[in-house]
Design a protein around this motif. Structure first.
Motif, PDB file in Angstrom:
ATOM      1  N   THR A   5      61.208 -73.846 -89.893  1.00 60.28           N
ATOM      2  CA  THR A   5      62.527 -74.058 -90.029  1.00 60.28           C
ATOM      3  C   THR A   5      63.190 -72.962 -91.293  1.00 60.28           C
ATOM      4  O   THR A   5      64.161 -72.483 -91.143  1.00 60.28           O
ATOM      5  N   LEU A   6      62.372 -73.028 -92.184  1.00 56.74           N
ATOM      6  CA  LEU A   6      62.358 -72.089 -93.462  1.00 56.74           C
ATOM      7  C   LEU A   6      62.188 -70.729 -92.812  1.00 56.74           C
ATOM      8  O   LEU A   6      62.995 -69.841 -93.227  1.00 56.74           O
ATOM      9  N   LYS A   7      61.341 -70.700 -92.061  1.00 58.59           N
ATOM     10  CA  LYS A   7      61.353 -69.203 -91.542  1.00 58.59           C
ATOM     11  C   LYS A   7      62.252 -68.650 -90.553  1.00 58.59           C
ATOM     12  O   LYS A   7      62.771 -67.608 -90.608  1.00 58.59           O
ATOM     13  N   ASN A   8      62.928 -69.567 -89.808  1.00 59.40           N
ATOM     14  CA  ASN A   8      63.819 -69.322 -88.766  1.00 59.40           C
ATOM     15  C   ASN A   8      65.146 -69.007 -89.376  1.00 59.40           C
ATOM     16  O   ASN A   8      65.901 -68.195 -89.209  1.00 59.40           O
ATOM     17  N   SER A   9      65.225 -69.700 -90.684  1.00 61.02           N
ATOM     18  CA  SER A   9      66.411 -69.393 -91.647  1.00 61.02           C
ATOM     19  C   SER A   9      66.706 -68.106 -92.013  1.00 61.02           C
ATOM     20  O   SER A   9      67.601 -67.581 -92.530  1.00 61.02           O
ATOM     21  N   LEU A  14      64.752 -60.207 -86.065  1.00 58.95           N
ATOM     22  CA  LEU A  14      64.824 -60.119 -84.533  1.00 58.95           C
ATOM     23  C   LEU A  14      65.874 -59.629 -83.958  1.00 58.95           C
ATOM     24  O   LEU A  14      66.038 -59.267 -82.607  1.00 58.95           O
ATOM     25  N   PRO A  15      67.184 -59.482 -84.545  1.00 62.52           N
ATOM     26  CA  PRO A  15      68.217 -59.032 -83.900  1.00 62.52           C
ATOM     27  C   PRO A  15      68.440 -57.698 -83.687  1.00 62.52           C
ATOM     28  O   PRO A  15      68.904 -57.015 -84.370  1.00 62.52           O
ATOM     29  N   MET A  16      67.702 -57.121 -82.523  1.00 57.61           N
ATOM     30  CA  MET A  16      67.542 -55.851 -82.133  1.00 57.61           C
ATOM     31  C   MET A  16      68.892 -55.500 -81.763  1.00 57.61           C
ATOM     32  O   MET A  16      69.132 -54.105 -81.891  1.00 57.61           O
ATOM     33  N   GLN A 322      55.135 -77.148 -84.581  1.00 53.35           N
ATOM     34  CA  GLN A 322      55.751 -76.113 -85.491  1.00 53.35           C
ATOM     35  C   GLN A 322      54.839 -74.928 -85.808  1.00 53.35           C
ATOM     36  O   GLN A 322      55.058 -73.622 -85.616  1.00 53.35           O
ATOM     37  N   LYS A 323      53.600 -75.320 -85.793  1.00 55.29           N
ATOM     38  CA  LYS A 323      52.533 -74.269 -86.166  1.00 55.29           C
ATOM     39  C   LYS A 323      52.248 -73.148 -84.991  1.00 55.29           C
ATOM     40  O   LYS A 323      52.186 -72.124 -85.061  1.00 55.29           O
ATOM     41  N   THR A 324      52.411 -73.909 -83.938  1.00 59.84           N
ATOM     42  CA  THR A 324      52.180 -72.977 -82.547  1.00 59.84           C
ATOM     43  C   THR A 324      53.576 -72.193 -82.551  1.00 59.84           C
ATOM     44  O   THR A 324      53.324 -71.164 -82.049  1.00 59.84           O
ATOM     45  N   LYS A 325      54.651 -72.797 -82.735  1.00 61.42           N
ATOM     46  CA  LYS A 325      55.870 -71.930 -82.744  1.00 61.42           C
ATOM     47  C   LYS A 325      55.813 -70.745 -83.677  1.00 61.42           C
ATOM     48  O   LYS A 325      56.408 -69.820 -83.448  1.00 61.42           O
ATOM     49  N   ASP A 326      55.503 -71.153 -84.897  1.00 63.03           N
ATOM     50  CA  ASP A 326      55.581 -69.896 -85.839  1.00 63.03           C
ATOM     51  C   ASP A 326      54.656 -68.716 -85.473  1.00 63.03           C
ATOM     52  O   ASP A 326      55.201 -67.767 -85.570  1.00 63.03           O
ATOM     53  N   ALA A 327      53.414 -69.365 -84.630  1.00 62.40           N
ATOM     54  CA  ALA A 327      52.527 -68.159 -84.393  1.00 62.40           C
ATOM     55  C   ALA A 327      53.214 -67.424 -83.212  1.00 62.40           C
ATOM     56  O   ALA A 327      53.136 -66.161 -83.015  1.00 62.40           O
ATOM     57  N   TYR A 329      56.410 -66.992 -82.500  1.00 58.26           N
ATOM     58  CA  TYR A 329      57.377 -66.381 -82.841  1.00 58.26           C
ATOM     59  C   TYR A 329      56.988 -64.978 -83.385  1.00 58.26           C
ATOM     60  O   TYR A 329      57.423 -63.779 -83.324  1.00 58.26           O
ATOM     61  N   ASP A 330      55.831 -64.964 -84.213  1.00 67.02           N
ATOM     62  CA  ASP A 330      55.238 -63.779 -84.817  1.00 67.02           C
ATOM     63  C   ASP A 330      54.965 -62.935 -83.651  1.00 67.02           C
ATOM     64  O   ASP A 330      54.830 -61.693 -83.640  1.00 67.02           O
ATOM     65  N   GLN A 331      54.121 -63.549 -82.636  1.00 67.61           N
ATOM     66  CA  GLN A 331      53.586 -63.007 -81.554  1.00 67.61           C
ATOM     67  C   GLN A 331      54.842 -62.239 -80.683  1.00 67.61           C
ATOM     68  O   GLN A 331      54.571 -60.839 -80.330  1.00 67.61           O
TER      69      GLN A 331
END
Length: 357
Positions: A5-9, A14-16, A322-327, A329-331
């Motif tokens: 949540t903090l990361k996404n904000s 990512l806005p290519m 959330q941990k899986t999504k964070d990883a 997202y970075d991937q």
């Protein structure tokens, strides 16, 4: 609350689509007015400018994709607007066209103006997750549709620019060398807006979870399911667009991950919020009665244990996701950067920019 949540904000990386347009106005500011003796000399200079833009564009895109700072994106947009305005002014003052024909110059200025407009109104800025997720689902849907339409309009402007180039060349019996490969910028922008849309909805999901909004959760997952279907259709259509399908597949995998949360969390979230509602009702009823009895205390304590148990069960699964999504997202960001590095090479064509028939 989930870490992402903090990361996404702060997803300024990512806005290519923004990255694609930011460098459009980056012509060298040292242009000098001159009268060209031949159309070939004029086209060579203009070709150098366009190749400079494309090279700088790709370099900048690869760089900003690794940044997580939204503030950097906003500050850069402001600087780019100033830069483009300056370059347009330089072009109008120094580029007199060839034999009075300024179609090429004017069409380039026009696409620069479209870039400025898009940056000013925010229609192509794809990092406003926190703001978008604070809106209602209906408002989010409208905004996402507007941004996607704005993207299409922008690339229509680029197509108009290419057509103007052809028209200009035809006046002097020139034709432009066709670009090598397919349109990587538009393709990458399309992939990025799909990623942006599903992330907006995921950010919204974290907010309804924090608010313990049962109906909001169901409505959000329904909207995610519809968006997931749309992404699956568009990625299927793009599967063979490039030989390198890594970015397209990354969007498929990420969208599947976000969509699958429904089956993993729905029952747990329903039990968790229901137990909370039951506990609140029990608190109200016990407060209205006096004195407490051993039986009422036991009932209350059992309700508290039930609530804590169901809350812990929910967040154990939720936090793992959330941990899986964070990883993931970075991937996705790494895949995007590698895709651009591996497929975004522009030939140095300025000496072959236009060929005499």
């Amino acid at each position: 609350m989930k870490n992402s949540t903090l990361k996404n904000s702060s997803k300024g990386n990512l806005p290519m689509l923004v990255c694609f347009i930011l460098l459009v106005g980056f012509l060298p500011s040292s242009l000098q007015s001159q009268n060209y003796r031949s159309i070939e000399a004029y086209m060579e200079d203009f070709g150098k400018n366009e190749m400079f833009i494309k090279k700088a564009l790709m370099d900048y895109t690869v760089t900003i994709v690794e940044s997580h700072l939204e503030s950097r994106s906003r500050a850069t947009a402001s600087k780019i607007i100033d830069k483009i305005n300056n370059i347009n002014s330089v072009l109008k003052r120094t580029d007199k066209g060839f034999e009075g024909n300024t179609l090429l110059r004017d069409s380039f200025i026009k696409i620069n103006d479209l870039t400025i407009q898009s940056l000013n109104d925010g229609s192509l800025i794809l990092n406003d997750y926190d703001y978008q997720s604070s809106l209602s689902l209906a408002e989010i849907g409208e905004n996402l549709n507007r941004k996607e339409a704005a993207m299409m309009a922008y690339y229509k402007g680029l197509q108009d620019y290419e057509q103007a180039k052809k028209t200009f060349g035809a006046n002097f019996k020139l034709h432009f060398k066709k670009p090598v490969g397919k349109n990587i910028l538009e393709y990458n922008a399309t992939q990025n807006i799909l990623f942006y849309k599903i992330n907006v909805m995921d950010e919204k999901l974290t907010k309804v979870v924090a608010a313990m909004d049962k109906k909001g959760f169901d409505d959000c997952m329904n909207m995610i399911a519809l968006m997931h279907q749309d992404i699956m259709e568009k990625t299927a259509a793009n599967r063979n667009y490039f030989k390198d399908n890594s970015l397209n597949q990354a969007n498929v995998d990420y969208a599947n991950l976000i969509n699958n949360q429904g089956t993993q969390l729905s029952a747990l979230f329903n039990d968790y919020t229901t137990s909370y509602e039951n506990l609140q009702q029990l608190k109200k009823s016990t407060n209205a009665e006096a004195p407490d009895t051993a039986e009422s205390v036991a009932v209350y304590n059992e309700s508290v244990r039930d609530y804590n148990n169901k809350k812990n069960l929910f967040y154990a699964v939720f936090n793992d996701i959330q941990k899986t999504k964070d990883a993931s997202y970075d991937q996705w960001l790494a895949v995007n950067a590698n895709f651009l590095k591996n497929n975004g090479q522009f030939d140095n064509l300025h000496d072959r920019y236009a060929v005499n028939d």
